[in-house]
Motif scaffolding. Structure first.
Motif, PDB file in Angstrom:
ATOM      1  N   TRP A 153       0.883  -1.171   0.000  1.00  0.00           N
ATOM      2  CA  TRP A 153       0.000   0.000   0.000  1.00  0.00           C
ATOM      3  C   TRP A 153       0.915   1.212   0.000  1.00  0.00           C
ATOM      4  O   TRP A 153       1.809   1.318   0.854  1.00  0.00           O
ATOM      5  CB  TRP A 153      -0.911   0.013   1.222  1.00  0.00           C
ATOM      6  CG  TRP A 153      -1.794   1.236   1.210  1.00  0.00           C
ATOM      7  CD1 TRP A 153      -3.001   1.360   0.624  1.00  0.00           C
ATOM      8  CD2 TRP A 153      -1.494   2.498   1.797  1.00  0.00           C
ATOM      9  NE1 TRP A 153      -3.510   2.611   0.784  1.00  0.00           N
ATOM     10  CE2 TRP A 153      -2.594   3.342   1.508  1.00  0.00           C
ATOM     11  CE3 TRP A 153      -0.408   3.010   2.539  1.00  0.00           C
ATOM     12  CZ2 TRP A 153      -2.635   4.682   1.929  1.00  0.00           C
ATOM     13  CZ3 TRP A 153      -0.460   4.335   2.946  1.00  0.00           C
ATOM     14  CH2 TRP A 153      -1.580   5.149   2.633  1.00  0.00           C
ATOM     15  N   CYS A 154       0.739   2.077  -0.936  1.00  0.00           N
ATOM     16  CA  CYS A 154       1.641   3.212  -1.057  1.00  0.00           C
ATOM     17  C   CYS A 154       0.865   4.510  -0.931  1.00  0.00           C
ATOM     18  O   CYS A 154      -0.286   4.596  -1.389  1.00  0.00           O
ATOM     19  CB  CYS A 154       2.365   3.192  -2.399  1.00  0.00           C
ATOM     20  SG  CYS A 154       3.441   1.763  -2.557  1.00  0.00           S
ATOM     21  N   PRO A 155       1.467   5.539  -0.314  1.00  0.00           N
ATOM     22  CA  PRO A 155       0.789   6.820  -0.138  1.00  0.00           C
ATOM     23  C   PRO A 155       0.722   7.629  -1.425  1.00  0.00           C
ATOM     24  O   PRO A 155       0.173   8.729  -1.428  1.00  0.00           O
ATOM     25  CB  PRO A 155       1.640   7.515   0.920  1.00  0.00           C
ATOM     26  CG  PRO A 155       2.987   6.935   0.786  1.00  0.00           C
ATOM     27  CD  PRO A 155       2.805   5.527   0.305  1.00  0.00           C
ATOM     28  N   CYS A 194       5.842   3.216   1.615  1.00  0.00           N
ATOM     29  CA  CYS A 194       4.787   2.219   1.402  1.00  0.00           C
ATOM     30  C   CYS A 194       4.718   1.275   2.602  1.00  0.00           C
ATOM     31  O   CYS A 194       5.686   1.112   3.343  1.00  0.00           O
ATOM     32  CB  CYS A 194       5.079   1.385   0.159  1.00  0.00           C
ATOM     33  SG  CYS A 194       5.237   2.365  -1.323  1.00  0.00           S
ATOM     34  N   ASP A 251      -6.415   0.421  -4.401  1.00  0.00           N
ATOM     35  CA  ASP A 251      -5.394   1.356  -3.941  1.00  0.00           C
ATOM     36  C   ASP A 251      -4.100   0.633  -3.591  1.00  0.00           C
ATOM     37  O   ASP A 251      -3.137   1.236  -3.165  1.00  0.00           O
ATOM     38  CB  ASP A 251      -5.912   2.147  -2.732  1.00  0.00           C
ATOM     39  CG  ASP A 251      -6.330   1.234  -1.605  1.00  0.00           C
ATOM     40  OD1 ASP A 251      -6.440   1.705  -0.463  1.00  0.00           O
ATOM     41  OD2 ASP A 251      -6.549   0.016  -1.871  1.00  0.00           O
TER      42      ASP A 251
END
Lengths: 285, 215
Positions: free
Chosen positions: A225-227, A271, A248
């Protein structure tokens, strides 16, 4: 018909064609009943020559071959599809040559062809078959004759993945039934054969060799999961084999050797690592 | 009896390939011409058909021996347990062709002409043809793969051998058999010719197997 095994022994086998240098320079090889020997080696290293000699369709220039089983199932490299007779007729004739009961051979060949996914008719001339389907006929004549010696030259080339799996099972089963099995393989499929002895032919000599890995290194599936935007993150984390954005999250396939570097880079990007799992063996690449 | 199984396989392949039909039809045409008008009383007209059968049988044997693809041949050899059964099977197919064509040559004038053909005469004609045909088989096998690998050379050598050996009336078995048929010399010389021809054909098959082993 029961398998009549033989303990094949090649003793100091040399082979030379004309005045060219020796293709085989003193090969010693024993294949016991129930044993599978896989021979690897670069192109032109003499693997096919070795197999022809083992199968009895060629003779060594010097040296001896002993203990060949009375019935030999042989598949040459590139089984030709030039016969004008239908495959069914060809298989009946080959069963007779193998001294196998025609009805039994026809039945087991039909069953094997179906398992291999043979497409086409066994009642039309073989010259109309595709390369892969001709190869399957070649496999059927070699595998459906209760051979005590099975000699298969690159049997996995030209087969699709399901057929390759079926063939793995049949080769292992033939060995279990008492046959001596000698195969060459450059696809790496033979690495999955149970209890096989792996040899390498190079410079005209046979040496023990570790099994060939099954193609490139296995893959690891990394779920992140990456911002930032998944596409942007993927670009920053390259190279990898395959990226699959999932909502996402970002799912990346990377070779085992590169997974640690990729995880480090992902953490540096901010991430979160959701999961790291080995990819299925037959996952598309 | 693997040689018989090989023979059945090679015959099935050869017949499907159609190439063996060319010499057979050509020979039928020769017979039609020879026995079409008034050929005269037997056995003299058989001298011509027996001589014609010599190159035809060589052509037939060469075609039978060369029909199978070389890679396919490695499978056949491995399956039948060696080169000897394969060479023997090839020989059997070629000899079967010889017998059929010899019988055809003997029966044709019986049907097409009005001359009497007592059994002894028929046997003389048959053996005379078989002598030439089996010798042709020997020549064909020696000019085919694996002894001669290239078809161009095969044809040249076969034509040369047939022409040189076919026209010597003193030379057994073809020359003597043809001369014996022409003179009506009875069964003994043609029987000897047929026996010698069969021995030559068998020897040629042996040479073929021996050469194949060394490849």
């Amino acid at each position: 018909m029961p398998v009549r095994p033989g303990a094949l022994r090649l003793e100091a086998v040399h082979k030379r064609y004309g005045r060219a240098p020796e293709v085989l320079a003193g090969v010693d090889l024993a294949v016991a009943p129930r044993e599978i020997v896989v021979v690897a080696g670069p192109n032109g290293s003499g693997k096919s020559t070795l197999l022809r000699i083992a199968a009895g369709s060629s003779r060594p220039t010097s040296g001896r071959v002993r203990g060949r089983a009375p019935v030999v199932g042989y598949l040459p490299d590139r089984f030709p599809a030039q016969l004008r007779m239908p495959a069914a007729v060809y298989l009946r004739h080959l069963a007779a040559l193998h001294r196998e009961n025609a009805a039994a051979a026809t039945e087991s060949a039909g069953e094997l062809l179906e398992a291999l996914g043979f497409v086409g008719s066994t009642r039309t001339p073989m010259s109309g078959l595709s390369k892969g389907n001709a190869q399957k006929i070649g496999l059927a004549q070699a595998l459906c004759c209760s051979a005590g010696l099975l000699v298969l030259d690159e049997p996995w080339s030209g087969l699709d993945a399901p057929a390759a799996q079926v063939l793995l099972g049949r080769v292992a089963a033939a060995a279990q039934d008492g046959a001596s099995v000698l195969v060459t393989d450059h696809t790496g499929t033979a690495a999955a054969l149970p209890r096989a002895r792996h040899l390498r032919l190079q410079g005209g000599e046979l040496r023990p060799s570790p099994p060939q890995p099954n193609g490139p290194a296995p893959l690891v599936v990394v779920e992140l999961w990456c911002p930032l935007d998944p596409a942007e993150a993927a670009a920053a984390l390259a190279p990898f084999v395959r990226a699959a954005p999932a909502g996402d999250r970002l799912v990346l396939h990377v070779p085992v050797g590169r997974s640690d570097a990729l995880l480090r880079a992902a953490l540096d990007l901010g991430c979160s690592i959701l999961s790291v799992t080995p990819a299925a063996r037959d996952a598309p690449r | 009896m693997r040689a018989l199984a090989v023979a059945r396989f090679l015959a099935a392949d050869a017949i499907r390939s159609r190439r063996v039909l060319i010499p057979v039809f050509l020979y039928a045409a020769v017979l039609a011409v020879l026995f079409g008008g008034d050929p005269g009383p037997p056995p003299a007209p058989w001298a011509a058909s027996a001589l014609a059968l010599y190159p035809i049988a060589a052509w037939l044997a060469l075609t039978v021996a060369n029909t199978e693809d070389p890679v396919q041949r490695t499978v056949t050899v491995a399956a039948s347990g060696g080169h000897l059964p394969v060479a023997a099977g090839t020989l059997l197919v070629a000899l079967a062709g010889d017998v059929v064509l010899s019988l055809l040559s003997v029966v044709w004038p019986v049907v097409a002409t009005g001359y009497p053909h007592p059994p002894g005469l028929l046997m003389e004609g048959f053996l005379g043809h078989l002598a030439c045909a089996s010798t042709g088989t020997a020549v064909g096998l020696l000019c085919a793969r694996p002894v001669i690998g290239r078809i161009g050379w095969s044809l040249m050598v076969a034509v040369f051998v047939v022409v040189v050996t076919g026209v010597q009336p003193w030379l057994p078995p073809v020359g003597t058999s043809v001369a014996a048929l022409e003179a009506g010399a009875g069964t003994s010389p043609v029987a000897f010719g047929a026996l010698l021809g069969l021995v030559l054909a068998g020897a040629a098959a042996g040479v073929s197997a021996a050469v194949a082993r060394r490849l």
